[in-house]
Design an enzyme around this catalytic site. Sequence first.
Site, PDB file in Angstrom:
ATOM      1  N   GLY A 173       0.822  -1.219   0.000  1.00 34.75           N
ATOM      2  CA  GLY A 173       0.000   0.000   0.000  1.00 34.75           C
ATOM      3  C   GLY A 173       0.848   1.257   0.000  1.00 34.75           C
ATOM      4  O   GLY A 173       0.564   2.217  -0.720  1.00 34.75           O
ATOM      5  N   ASP A 174       1.897   1.255   0.795  1.00 33.77           N
ATOM      6  CA  ASP A 174       2.799   2.418   0.836  1.00 33.77           C
ATOM      7  C   ASP A 174       3.492   2.602  -0.508  1.00 33.77           C
ATOM      8  O   ASP A 174       3.660   3.733  -0.975  1.00 33.77           O
ATOM      9  CB  ASP A 174       3.840   2.239   1.937  1.00 33.77           C
ATOM     10  CG  ASP A 174       3.216   2.230   3.323  1.00 33.77           C
ATOM     11  OD1 ASP A 174       2.251   2.983   3.547  1.00 33.77           O
ATOM     12  OD2 ASP A 174       3.692   1.472   4.185  1.00 33.77           O
TER      13      ASP A 174
END
Length: 195
Positions: free
Chosen positions: A148-149
Amino acid sequence: ATAEVKALIDAADIYYIAGFFLTVCVDGILQVAQQAASQEKIFCFNLSAPFIPEFFGDQLAQVLPYVDILFSNEDEARAYAKKNNLGTEDVAEIAAILVKFEKATKKPRTVVFTQGKDPTIVATPDGITRHNVEKLEESMLVDTNGAGDAFVGGFLAYLAQGAAIDVCCQAGHYSARTIIQHSGCTFPAAPEFKA
């Protein structure tokens, strides 16, 4: 903030804060968010984990009006919807609802919900778009931590260059796809993304 930190904040055009900071410094988030709003810069926020909307809902409610681009994965989106009684578990419907939430500025909100291998949902006041994720053989998947990052990093890198949302999503997908093929937060020496 120190003078050095304040200078960095002043110079930025895009601000991004992860939801984890709601657990320690809401005032700091609001200071950055309000500065972004006053200077018509882009303020981005990530729900970060299901426990953020579940246990830090009041803090999130203070920040959400300033959010120009809201990032989340499907589990975090559903946790938000459940906690706030939105009446749906459909990720696209949740995104469409959040686009319409109160804003502190006239700038429209964009909501970006990733769903792993399933299409990324992007909601704007103009509607919903779905951005397909390139298939990856399961045998190539090593570690999903940081996906996600990595997505947000790729997305914002291209947003900073003025790219359209579809290109930002492609860059985000590329970054996430790259990171999940390696252990931890490692990546190839010279990854190449082409929009």
